[in-house]
Structure formats: structure tokens, C-alpha cells
Design a protein around this motif. Structure first.
Motif, short mmCIF file in Angstrom:
data_model
loop_
_atom_site.label_atom_id
_atom_site.label_comp_id
_atom_site.label_asym_id
_atom_site.label_seq_id
_atom_site.Cartn_x
_atom_site.Cartn_y
_atom_site.Cartn_z
N SER A 1 0.84 -1.21 0.00
CA SER A 1 0.00 0.00 0.00
C SER A 1 0.86 1.25 0.00
N GLU B 1 -4.59 3.17 14.68
CA GLU B 1 -4.88 4.60 14.68
C GLU B 1 -6.11 4.90 15.52
N LYS C 1 -10.81 8.32 15.72
CA LYS C 1 -9.37 8.29 15.87
C LYS C 1 -8.97 8.52 17.33
N ASN D 1 -8.52 1.35 0.53
CA ASN D 1 -8.97 2.69 0.89
C ASN D 1 -10.44 2.69 1.29
N TYR E 1 -0.57 -3.03 6.62
CA TYR E 1 -1.30 -1.76 6.51
C TYR E 1 -2.59 -1.81 7.30
N ARG E 2 -3.34 -2.90 7.19
CA ARG E 2 -4.61 -3.00 7.93
C ARG E 2 -4.36 -2.94 9.43
N HIS F 1 1.80 4.25 6.21
CA HIS F 1 1.67 3.63 7.52
C HIS F 1 3.05 3.24 8.01
N TRP G 1 -11.96 0.13 2.57
CA TRP G 1 -11.97 -0.54 3.87
C TRP G 1 -11.72 0.45 4.99
N ARG G 2 -10.73 1.31 4.80
CA ARG G 2 -10.39 2.30 5.82
C ARG G 2 -11.52 3.31 6.01
N ASP G 3 -12.13 3.75 4.93
CA ASP G 3 -13.23 4.71 5.01
C ASP G 3 -14.41 4.13 5.78
N SER H 1 -13.79 4.10 9.47
CA SER H 1 -13.88 5.44 10.05
C SER H 1 -15.31 5.82 10.37
N VAL I 1 -3.59 0.59 10.46
CA VAL I 1 -4.79 1.43 10.48
C VAL I 1 -5.59 1.20 11.75
#
Length: 317
Positions: free
Chosen positions: A30, A220, A305, A293, A213-214, A158, A295-297, A300, A217
Motif C-alpha cells: 500500500s 490509529e 481516531k 482505501n 497496513y490494515r 503507515h 476498507w479504511r473509510d 472510520s 490502520v
């Protein structure tokens, strides 16, 4: 926009004790736009380079070579003469000398950090800095860790901490095996190996690649507890986010899905599998690991955070 931390210590001390050896790095799956555009980085990932001295025209890559400068103490300004030359919009050529007052500066550090290629036990190609030793009182060592983390964010979006065997480091408060429970700290790989031995016996392996990366995240957000998955989720980790009333079952290997639950309704001892989980009253959503991306959104939307005050990573241009 890229992430940038201003203090390395709060990013290290939850996972390390004084004297611990560790490496800072990031997964190659990533990369940021700047990472993808860095041709030598691509060659390092392919294995065509053994090491890469990081350099660039801006940001942490420029600082890595040119050095980090700060105002000299006691603070003092001095004058410099600059020659200004440009073409105005009407086509006129403008040229003149101008005196500027600037702060006197001195070199704080110049690390000239290099990246190396490695492969994790989860079979993920990693990009790593040389091994460091954690000392919370060593200011220069913390500066070096900060520089490495900011480069990781700049190129890989990351960063991750690894032990000498390239297992990702994770502080745990609860574990599946009593051996790990007594230790207080363990690597993710040690947890996974303990689960494999309990459920499948020794010698079990997979060919799936990992994705740090996962995992990065998830850190965070405000993780309040971590457990080993059970039943049909025996190769997963259960991350609890009490402040958000969310529980997440996540596997660090590619090719799996993320399962999100309502923590107040979730029974940690209830044996679930990937079919019965979706019928459980606590189930909220299943996210397939395809678009990182997206997945991250989606995450959230469920999690806030971490609030680390002035020491949190900040967004900078």
C-alpha cells in the motif's frame, strides 16, 4: 497531504520496554503516490537493490539527506542578500537585489537513513530500517525513530514496529495461551502460532500474504483490548474499541474479511464461524479485503481516531 508525527515516544512506549530491539518499517502493498513514483523503491521491492539511501526534493526524504535545522540558541537574526529575478505577467523581466532578515539556524541531525527489503512470517514483502534499541531517555535515538516513522508515512502511508524476526509487535492485555498471559507482551505471530497449535497442532502453515497496513490502520483508533479469536475465527484477532462500542475480528493475512460487531451485544465466549457470525444479534458489517482505501473509510464510520493531544500524528502539506 501526508501524515507526520511530532514525537516518536508515544508511538513506541506502548509496545517496547527499555533495551528492547526493534525495527521500523512498512508493507509494500500500500504505497503512497510518492512511494509509487520512487523508481528505486520499486527496484528494492523487486529485490534488485540490497539497500536504498533515501533522498528526495521535499519532505522527510529531503531532510534525510540535507539534515534537520533548528533555530540556533540563543535566537538571533542575521541579514542575507538575495538576487530576485522573474518575469511579470505583462512580459517584463524584473531583476533586483533584496536584503532579508532570517533566523540563524544550526544542524539538529542528519541521519541518512537507508531502507532494506525483508519478508515477514506472514509472507509480506517489507521495507525496513536498521534495527534500533529503545531508550526513552535518548533524545537522538527518538529523533531517529521519528524520522524513520515519518518516512514510512511518506512512502507507505503507515508504519509498523517489528521484532528481530520481522513479526509485527502488539501490546496485549489478554491472551489465549497461559504462556503468553504470563509474559504480558507478545508478538502477533506468537499469538497466531499459539492458536494454530491449540486448534490444529504443530506444523500448520499457510501461503497467504500478510498486510501490515490494515493492522497499522487499526492502531490509529483507540484499541482498548485484544484477544485471540475462537471457534471459526481461530486465526483472527479480536480488537475491542470500548469507547466506540465496537468489536472487530481481523486477520492479518490477505484474502480474508473484517467482521464488525456491537461490543455491548457481543459475547466473546460464544463460538461463532463466518456464517453464524452474520446471524448474531451483535453483527453489524462484513468488509471484504479488496479495496484498502474503501476498507479504511468504512472503519472510520464506526471508529473515532485516538485522541493523543499534541503528541498525535498531524496532517501536513
Amino acid at each position: 497531504m501526508s501524515k507526520k508525527i511530532i514525537n516518536a515516544k508515544p508511538h513506541l512506549e506502548p509496545f517496547l520496554k527499555e533495551g528492547d530491539k526493534f525495527r521500523i518499517g512498512f508493507g509494500s502493498n500500500s504505497l503512497t503516490t510518492d512511494g509509487v513514483a520512487y523508481s528505486d523503491l520499486r527496484e528494492l521491492i523487486k529485490g534488485n537493490l540490497s539497500e536504498l539511501l533515501l533522498m528526495g526534493r521535499k519532505g522527510p526524504l529531503k531532510e534525510n539527506i540535507a539534515g534537520k535545522y533548528v533555530r540556533k540558541q540563543p535566537e538571533n537574526k542575521h541579514q542575507i542578500l538575495k538576487h530576485i529575478k522573474y518575469t511579470r505577467k505583462d512580459g517584463a523581466n524584473i531583476e533586483y537585489d533584496r536584503i532579508f532578515e532570517v533566523w540563524e539556524k544550526e544542524l539538529l541531525h542528519e541521519f541518512r537513513l537507508k531502507l532494506y527489503r525483508g519478508v515477514s512470517p506472514q509472507e509480506e514483502v517489507l521495507l525496513l530500517f536498521k534495527e534500533m534499541t529503545y531508550d526513552p531517555t535518548d533524545t537522538m535515538a527518538l529523533f531517529k525513530a521519528k524520522a524513520a516513522i515519518n518516512i514510512a508515512y511518506y512512502l507507505g502511508d503507515h508504519f509498523q514496529l517489528y521484532d528481530e524476526n520481522l513479526n509485527p509487535l502488539l501490546k496485549i492485555t489478554s491472551t489465549f495461551g497461559r504462556k503468553l498471559l504470563n509474559r504480558g507482551y507478545a508478538t502477533v505471530n506468537e499469538k497466531l502460532e499459539a492458536i494454530k497449535e491449540e486448534y490444529f497442532g504443530k506444523g500448520t502453515s499457510t501461503n497467504d500474504s500478510g498486510n501490515s497496513y490494515r493492522f497499522s490502520v487499526l492502531k490509529e483508533f483507540n484499541i482498548t483490548d485484544v484477544f485471540d479469536g475462537k471457534g471459526g475465527f481461530n486465526e483472527y484477532l479480536l480488537f475491542e474499541f470500548a469507547n466506540d462500542n465496537i468489536a472487530i475480528l481481523e486477520n492479518l493475512r490477505n484474502g480474508n474479511a473484517t467482521f464488525i460487531f456491537d461490543l455491548s451485544k457481543f459475547d466473546r465466549e460464544k463460538p461463532l464461524d463466518k456464517t453464524t457470525a452474520k446471524k448474531d444479534e451483535s453483527f453489524k458489517l462484513r468488509i471484504i479485503h479488496t479495496n484498502i482505501n474503501q476498507w479504511r473509510d468504512i472503519l472510520s464510520g464506526f471508529l473515532k481516531k485516538r485522541d493523543e493531544g499534541d503528541e498525535a500524528f498531524v496532517l501536513s502539506e
